[in-house]
Scaffold this motif. Structure first.
Motif, mmCIF file in Angstrom:
data_model
loop_
_atom_site.group_PDB
_atom_site.id
_atom_site.type_symbol
_atom_site.label_atom_id
_atom_site.label_comp_id
_atom_site.label_asym_id
_atom_site.label_seq_id
_atom_site.Cartn_x
_atom_site.Cartn_y
_atom_site.Cartn_z
ATOM 1 N N GLU A 66 -7.371 21.754 84.276
ATOM 2 C CA GLU A 66 -6.201 21.029 84.760
ATOM 3 C C GLU A 66 -6.588 19.586 85.069
ATOM 4 N N LEU A 67 -5.783 18.654 84.554
ATOM 5 C CA LEU A 67 -6.052 17.230 84.778
ATOM 6 C C LEU A 67 -4.736 16.461 84.870
ATOM 7 N N PRO A 68 -4.731 15.324 85.597
ATOM 8 C CA PRO A 68 -3.545 14.461 85.620
ATOM 9 C C PRO A 68 -3.326 13.824 84.253
ATOM 10 N N LEU A 69 -2.049 13.702 83.880
ATOM 11 C CA LEU A 69 -1.691 13.188 82.563
ATOM 12 C C LEU A 69 -1.252 11.725 82.647
ATOM 13 N N VAL A 70 -1.760 10.911 81.718
ATOM 14 C CA VAL A 70 -1.359 9.497 81.626
ATOM 15 C C VAL A 70 -0.881 9.230 80.200
ATOM 16 N N PRO A 71 0.446 9.149 79.990
ATOM 17 C CA PRO A 71 0.958 8.814 78.653
ATOM 18 C C PRO A 71 0.722 7.333 78.340
ATOM 19 N N GLN A 111 2.232 8.349 73.323
ATOM 20 C CA GLN A 111 3.651 8.663 73.192
ATOM 21 C C GLN A 111 4.070 8.581 71.731
ATOM 22 N N LYS A 112 5.061 9.387 71.375
ATOM 23 C CA LYS A 112 5.594 9.336 70.019
ATOM 24 C C LYS A 112 6.498 8.119 69.830
ATOM 25 N N ALA A 113 7.168 7.708 70.906
ATOM 26 C CA ALA A 113 8.042 6.531 70.853
ATOM 27 C C ALA A 113 7.777 5.676 72.086
ATOM 28 N N GLU A 114 7.654 4.364 71.894
ATOM 29 C CA GLU A 114 7.276 3.482 73.000
ATOM 30 C C GLU A 114 8.418 3.204 73.971
ATOM 31 N N ASP A 115 9.677 3.450 73.577
ATOM 32 C CA ASP A 115 10.807 3.049 74.411
ATOM 33 C C ASP A 115 11.173 4.048 75.505
ATOM 34 N N HIS A 116 10.419 5.130 75.657
ATOM 35 C CA HIS A 116 10.696 6.111 76.693
ATOM 36 C C HIS A 116 9.905 5.754 77.956
ATOM 37 N N ASP A 117 10.610 5.372 79.023
ATOM 38 C CA ASP A 117 9.934 5.004 80.267
ATOM 39 C C ASP A 117 9.430 6.215 81.041
ATOM 40 N N GLU A 118 10.134 7.331 80.928
ATOM 41 C CA GLU A 118 9.715 8.560 81.580
ATOM 42 C C GLU A 118 9.618 9.662 80.520
ATOM 43 N N PRO A 119 8.527 9.656 79.774
ATOM 44 C CA PRO A 119 8.399 10.610 78.672
ATOM 45 C C PRO A 119 8.271 12.048 79.150
ATOM 46 N N THR A 120 8.893 12.957 78.421
ATOM 47 C CA THR A 120 8.743 14.384 78.668
ATOM 48 C C THR A 120 7.619 14.911 77.775
ATOM 49 N N MET A 121 7.362 16.201 77.883
ATOM 50 C CA MET A 121 6.304 16.776 77.063
ATOM 51 C C MET A 121 6.647 16.718 75.578
ATOM 52 N N ASP A 122 7.948 16.663 75.267
ATOM 53 C CA ASP A 122 8.352 16.553 73.865
ATOM 54 C C ASP A 122 8.143 15.139 73.324
ATOM 55 N N ASP A 123 7.950 14.181 74.224
ATOM 56 C CA ASP A 123 7.808 12.783 73.816
ATOM 57 C C ASP A 123 6.362 12.350 73.626
ATOM 58 N N ILE A 156 -3.017 20.040 75.067
ATOM 59 C CA ILE A 156 -2.167 20.446 76.178
ATOM 60 C C ILE A 156 -1.720 21.892 75.984
ATOM 61 N N LEU A 157 -1.869 22.696 77.039
ATOM 62 C CA LEU A 157 -1.422 24.083 77.004
ATOM 63 C C LEU A 157 -0.134 24.295 77.791
ATOM 64 N N GLY A 158 0.118 23.436 78.793
ATOM 65 C CA GLY A 158 1.322 23.580 79.598
ATOM 66 C C GLY A 158 1.284 22.637 80.790
ATOM 67 N N ILE A 159 2.390 22.625 81.556
ATOM 68 C CA ILE A 159 2.505 21.764 82.731
ATOM 69 C C ILE A 159 2.220 22.556 83.997
ATOM 70 N N VAL A 160 1.428 21.966 84.896
ATOM 71 C CA VAL A 160 1.173 22.566 86.209
ATOM 72 C C VAL A 160 2.260 22.130 87.177
ATOM 73 N N HIS A 161 2.533 20.823 87.247
ATOM 74 C CA HIS A 161 3.646 20.286 88.032
ATOM 75 C C HIS A 161 4.016 18.908 87.504
ATOM 76 N N VAL A 168 -1.383 18.689 83.868
ATOM 77 C CA VAL A 168 -1.274 19.650 82.765
ATOM 78 C C VAL A 168 -2.470 20.583 82.705
ATOM 79 N N ARG A 169 -2.198 21.748 82.141
ATOM 80 C CA ARG A 169 -3.291 22.639 81.755
ATOM 81 C C ARG A 169 -3.713 22.221 80.351
ATOM 82 N N MET A 170 -4.996 22.128 80.138
ATOM 83 C CA MET A 170 -5.457 21.691 78.821
ATOM 84 C C MET A 170 -6.725 22.433 78.443
ATOM 85 N N GLU A 171 -7.027 22.354 77.176
ATOM 86 C CA GLU A 171 -8.202 23.032 76.622
ATOM 87 C C GLU A 171 -9.045 22.032 75.840
#
Length: 205
Positions: A66-71, A111-123, A156-161, A168-171
């Motif tokens: 588990e680690l903090p995520l920085v997009p 990020q897949k697109a630069e214009d998202h200020d609050e990216p989700t996991m799909d971004d 990425i395997l999933g979100i912790v919070h 995120v949980r990651m491998e």
């Protein structure tokens, strides 16, 4: 070490086992060469092969889950490469703050697109790089400038919070074992020669 059995009970990944087998084979070749050509006793002290940096890096984070995520909007962090980054978004700043209070590790993904200020996991892409934060300083506009060094690729395997930052949980992904061939060596020399030509022309690198 050559000629020594692995400690019983130790849990090792297939990547580490394959690397150790390759090292043992190399050590045996060296031992046989010295014995045949220089009359050195086959009971010579064990040869300690050096451990490459990327092997040490993998061992240092292989148990991290588990680690903090920085997009990242317009940058990609690569393993073994140090690079400066400018961070401004509140969740990313909170993620960096958490990382600095612990082991200094964070998970950087593009990020897949630069214009998202609050990216989700799909971004964001699912594969990124675990990096060590080497330096951190605040700019006058409130942004934070950091210097990070990539350690190892991970998935990425999933979100912790999701608050106050995304964790995120990651491998960790095992680096590929590449066997050097004549074709690979030729490509290496070609790239080096092209780089020298670029430098000789005065181009910035």
């Amino acid at each position: 070490a050559c000629g020594k059995e692995a400690k019983r009970g130790a849990t090792k990944t297939s990547f580490e086992v394959n690397y150790e087998i390759t090292n043992l084979q190399n050590c045996e070749l060296i031992r046989n060469f010295l014995t045949r050509n220089f009359a050195i006793s086959s009971t010579m002290p064990d040869i300690q092969p050096p451990i490459p940096k990327f092997i040490k890096a993998f061992q240092s984070i292989k148990d991290k889950r588990e680690l903090p995520l920085v997009p990242l909007r317009d940058a990609v962090v690569f393993p073994g490469i140090a690079m400066p980054l400018l961070v401004q978004r509140p969740k990313s700043l909170a993620a960096l703050d958490f990382a600095m209070k612990h082991d200094g590790l964070a998970f950087f993904v593009a990020q897949k697109a630069e214009d998202h200020d609050e990216p989700t996991m799909d971004d964001v892409y699912q594969v990124g790089t675990v990096a060590k934060i080497k330096e951190m300083g605040k700019a006058q506009d409130g942004a934070v400038r950091i210097l990070v060094e990539g350690v190892m690729r991970a998935k990425i395997l999933g979100i912790v919070h999701g608050d106050p930052f995304v964790k995120v949980r990651m491998e960790p992904l095992q680096p590929p074992l590449v066997k050097k061939t004549e074709r690979i060596e030729a490509l290496m020399y070609s790239e080096i020669n092209q780089f020298r030509e670029i430098v000789s022309m005065g181009a910035p690198v």
